[in-house]
Motif scaffolding. Structure first.
Motif, PDB file in Angstrom:
ATOM      1  N   SER A   1       0.879  -1.066   0.026  1.00 28.27           N
ATOM      2  CA  SER A   1      -0.281   0.147  -0.174  1.00 28.27           C
ATOM      3  C   SER A   1       0.895   1.224   0.162  1.00 28.27           C
ATOM      4  N   ALA A   2       2.143   1.078   0.533  1.00 27.85           N
ATOM      5  CA  ALA A   2       2.954   2.367   0.478  1.00 27.85           C
ATOM      6  C   ALA A   2       2.330   3.420   1.263  1.00 27.85           C
ATOM      7  N   SER A   3       2.830   4.830   0.774  1.00 28.36           N
ATOM      8  CA  SER A   3       2.288   5.871   1.341  1.00 28.36           C
ATOM      9  C   SER A   3       0.985   5.946   1.442  1.00 28.36           C
ATOM     10  N   VAL A   4       0.096   5.330   0.502  1.00 28.07           N
ATOM     11  CA  VAL A   4      -1.639   5.395   0.779  1.00 28.07           C
ATOM     12  C   VAL A   4      -1.695   4.882   2.348  1.00 28.07           C
ATOM     13  N   PHE A   5      -0.991   4.107   2.865  1.00 27.74           N
ATOM     14  CA  PHE A   5      -1.550   4.004   4.436  1.00 27.74           C
ATOM     15  C   PHE A   5      -1.365   5.300   5.272  1.00 27.74           C
ATOM     16  N   LYS A   6      -0.729   6.118   4.728  1.00 27.01           N
ATOM     17  CA  LYS A   6      -0.874   7.528   5.720  1.00 27.01           C
ATOM     18  C   LYS A   6      -2.001   7.725   5.901  1.00 27.01           C
ATOM     19  N   LEU A   7      -2.961   7.627   4.992  1.00 29.90           N
ATOM     20  CA  LEU A   7      -4.331   8.014   5.063  1.00 29.90           C
ATOM     21  C   LEU A   7      -4.970   7.565   6.396  1.00 29.90           C
ATOM     22  N   VAL A   8      -4.630   6.277   6.585  1.00 33.22           N
ATOM     23  CA  VAL A   8      -5.111   5.487   7.772  1.00 33.22           C
ATOM     24  C   VAL A   8      -4.282   6.284   9.208  1.00 33.22           C
ATOM     25  N   THR A   9      -3.070   6.406   8.950  1.00 28.54           N
ATOM     26  CA  THR A   9      -2.560   6.986  10.083  1.00 28.54           C
ATOM     27  C   THR A   9      -2.960   8.386  10.372  1.00 28.54           C
TER      28      THR A   9
ATOM     29  N   GLY B   1      -6.434  13.466  -3.314  1.00 28.57           N
ATOM     30  CA  GLY B   1      -5.953  12.431  -3.563  1.00 28.57           C
ATOM     31  C   GLY B   1      -4.615  11.897  -2.375  1.00 28.57           C
ATOM     32  N   LYS B   2      -4.346  10.745  -2.849  1.00 28.43           N
ATOM     33  CA  LYS B   2      -2.967  10.456  -2.143  1.00 28.43           C
ATOM     34  C   LYS B   2      -2.232   9.499  -2.964  1.00 28.43           C
ATOM     35  N   THR B   3      -0.866   9.737  -3.250  1.00 24.20           N
ATOM     36  CA  THR B   3       0.018   9.003  -3.841  1.00 24.20           C
ATOM     37  C   THR B   3       0.815   8.073  -2.932  1.00 24.20           C
ATOM     38  N   GLY B   4       1.345   7.179  -3.525  1.00 25.38           N
ATOM     39  CA  GLY B   4       2.177   6.042  -2.991  1.00 25.38           C
ATOM     40  C   GLY B   4       3.179   5.206  -4.054  1.00 25.38           C
ATOM     41  N   THR B   5       4.408   5.137  -3.713  1.00 22.54           N
ATOM     42  CA  THR B   5       5.282   4.738  -4.347  1.00 22.54           C
ATOM     43  C   THR B   5       6.240   3.491  -3.427  1.00 22.54           C
ATOM     44  N   LEU B   6       6.291   2.530  -3.899  1.00 23.37           N
ATOM     45  CA  LEU B   6       7.193   1.425  -3.235  1.00 23.37           C
ATOM     46  C   LEU B   6       7.437   0.069  -4.265  1.00 23.37           C
ATOM     47  N   SER B   7       8.570  -0.477  -4.037  1.00 25.71           N
ATOM     48  CA  SER B   7       8.845  -1.679  -5.032  1.00 25.71           C
ATOM     49  C   SER B   7       8.027  -2.890  -4.142  1.00 25.71           C
ATOM     50  N   GLY B   8       7.767  -3.641  -4.982  1.00 26.16           N
ATOM     51  CA  GLY B   8       7.146  -4.914  -4.721  1.00 26.16           C
ATOM     52  C   GLY B   8       7.630  -6.134  -5.276  1.00 26.16           C
ATOM     53  N   SER B   9       7.337  -7.208  -5.045  1.00 26.47           N
ATOM     54  CA  SER B   9       7.345  -8.322  -5.756  1.00 26.47           C
ATOM     55  C   SER B   9       6.573  -9.384  -6.315  1.00 26.47           C
ATOM     56  N   ARG B  10       5.217  -9.005  -5.945  1.00 27.32           N
ATOM     57  CA  ARG B  10       4.259  -9.817  -6.354  1.00 27.32           C
ATOM     58  C   ARG B  10       3.106  -9.203  -7.273  1.00 27.32           C
ATOM     59  N   PRO B  11       3.306  -8.831  -8.426  1.00 29.51           N
ATOM     60  CA  PRO B  11       4.493  -8.885  -9.448  1.00 29.51           C
ATOM     61  C   PRO B  11       5.530  -8.014  -9.017  1.00 29.51           C
ATOM     62  N   LYS B  12       6.652  -8.448  -9.567  1.00 29.71           N
ATOM     63  CA  LYS B  12       7.903  -7.712  -9.480  1.00 29.71           C
ATOM     64  C   LYS B  12       7.881  -6.140 -10.091  1.00 29.71           C
ATOM     65  N   GLY B  13       8.116  -5.125  -9.415  1.00 31.05           N
ATOM     66  CA  GLY B  13       8.304  -3.792  -9.997  1.00 31.05           C
ATOM     67  C   GLY B  13       8.157  -2.709  -9.056  1.00 31.05           C
ATOM     68  N   MET B  14       8.054  -1.377  -9.497  1.00 33.23           N
ATOM     69  CA  MET B  14       7.581  -0.362  -8.891  1.00 33.23           C
ATOM     70  C   MET B  14       6.268  -0.061  -8.640  1.00 33.23           C
ATOM     71  N   TYR B  15       5.562   0.173  -7.556  1.00 26.60           N
ATOM     72  CA  TYR B  15       4.099   0.231  -7.517  1.00 26.60           C
ATOM     73  C   TYR B  15       3.966   1.776  -7.203  1.00 26.60           C
TER      74      TYR B  15
END
Length: 411
Positions: free
Chosen positions: A139-147, A350-364
């Motif tokens: 979820s990357a920085s999208v979770f900042k919405l919850v915080t 809106g809210k952005t979020g960026t983070l690498s992941g592996s399922r599937p592999k790439g930058m989200y």
């Protein structure tokens, strides 16, 4: 003992991909002219619809016809979906034009949970699974919405609260969070700016010092993590797994700087919806009704009311911060020049979020948010997963959806 109907899908339609079904039949329109209380007559309820269509929806297929058996009677029925045809076609066109490695878009009616668009795309192969239901995406920085929601709802902060921080917006170092000291390089910005620019250190400090691990865990559940949100189709759970007793795990979770928070795009759209519906997390709805060939309605969706996850006044504060993301924050470039002419009266957050992941592999690359003008509202989640190159920003895809939905003559 309650007698329930049995529904059988037509097998020749189950084998068709969603794009072919849309091309052959078009998305069915909403039926609203017939009385809707007939569950006791035909025995079809939301649970039965979910059991019937979920396997197909997970494979990105949308059956059009079913056979209903009840009380020794059989009747053919057509499924009418909640999809907005124009919006669906626009998003599919945008994804096809820009061809990200993976692209997903979901839009919902924020007051009812009705799914208005649900699109999946892969650059170099056919989409066999419904990517909008995937729950392995960080979820990357999208979770900042919850915080932010937790801290505001608890009365600890508001959009103008200043949390000093050291370091870059994108960094997260223990010394800056756990042992903060003001110095000549310390930055002092209101929370709405820290949210808009996605400052990790600020949200790590808020999560640890103002919310706490236990309450952050509780608010994550309130906002739909670690529990089912299934409406009339099965939606895998989004997950937030951290130890609330370990400070650094709380910090990483609160900032979204971890792969332990995972989120499905459908759930992400429902998160965005909560900001403009008074703080409610809704169940997603895909089926509007089932009717027989004589126009008799055998089943009609009725939205399920839910308790707010946060107070409405807290949701209003989130709107302020999400608007700032579009005006001056991480989505500013994608919305440059948007608020002019016909769209001048459309409020977007809106809210952005960026983070690498592996399922599937790439930058989200996430962008979730809302748009509203008067009674016309849209909540959405856009996700692009990039392997080697960035083909299109998720915030740009969202902008095209908003422009389509609020285009002249659409009301």
């Amino acid at each position: 003992m309650k007698l329930r109907a049995r529904i059988y899908l037509y097998s020749f339609l189950l084998g068709l991909p969603v794009a072919l079904i849309v091309g052959a039949f078009g998305w069915p329109t909403v039926l609203s002219s017939i009385e809707r209380d007939r569950s006791s007559v035909w025995g079809i309820d939301q649970e039965l619809v979910r059991d019937t269509i979920s396997a197909s929806i997970s494979r990105n297929r949308y059956p059009q016809r079913v056979l209903v058996h009840h009380n020794n009677h059989s009747r053919e029925a057509q499924i009418r979906y909640t999809i907005d045809t124009q919006l669906q076609q626009e998003i599919e066109s945008v994804l096809q034009a820009h061809r990200p490695d993976y692209g997903v878009f979901v839009a919902v009616d924020p007051d009812t949970g009705r799914v208005l668009a649900i699109a999946s795309h892969r650059r170099n192969s056919e989409v066999r699974d419904n990517l909008a239901l995937g729950n392995t995406y960080p979820s990357a920085s999208v979770f900042k919405l919850v915080t932010a929601a937790a801290a505001i709802d608890l009365g600890k902060v508001n959009a103008e609260t200043v949390i000093p921080f050291n370091g870059k917006s994108s960094s997260l170092y223990r010394k800056n969070v756990l042992h903060h000291k003001n110095n000549k390089w310390t930055q002092h910005v209101p929370l709405r700016i820290a949210f808009a620019k996605s400052v990790n250190t600020v949200f790590g400090r808020i999560g640890l010092n103002h919310v706490g691990g236990i309450q952050l865990q509780q608010y994550a559940k309130k906002f739909g993590f670690n529990r089912t949100l299934s409406g009339d189709f099965q939606l895998p759970e989004s997950r937030s797994t951290f130890n609330p007793e370990i400070d650094w795990e709380v910090v990483e979770t609160a900032a979204g700087y971890t792969r332990k928070n995972t989120l499905s795009p459908v759930h992400a759209a429902l998160l965005a919806a909560s900001v403009i519906n008074g703080g409610r997390i809704l169940q997603p709805i895909l089926v509007d009704s089932m009717t027989d060939d004589n126009g008799i309605v055998l089943y009609a969706n009725e939205p399920v009311l839910t308790e707010p996850a946060i107070l409405p006044k807290a949701a209003k504060q989130l709107q302020i911060m999400m608007r700032e993301t579009v005006r001056s924050g991480s989505a500013q470039q994608s919305f440059k020049g948007f608020a002019r002419g016909h769209f001048a009266g459309v409020e977007v957050g809106g809210k952005t979020g960026t983070l690498s992941g592996s399922r599937p592999k790439g930058m989200y690359d996430w962008f979730i948010g809302y748009a509203q003008r008067g009674e016309q509202k849209l909540a959405f989640a856009a996700l692009c997963i990039n392997e080697a190159y960035w083909y299109v920003k998720s915030s740009y895809i969202a902008r095209k959806a908003i422009e389509n939905f609020f285009a002249p003559g659409r009301i």
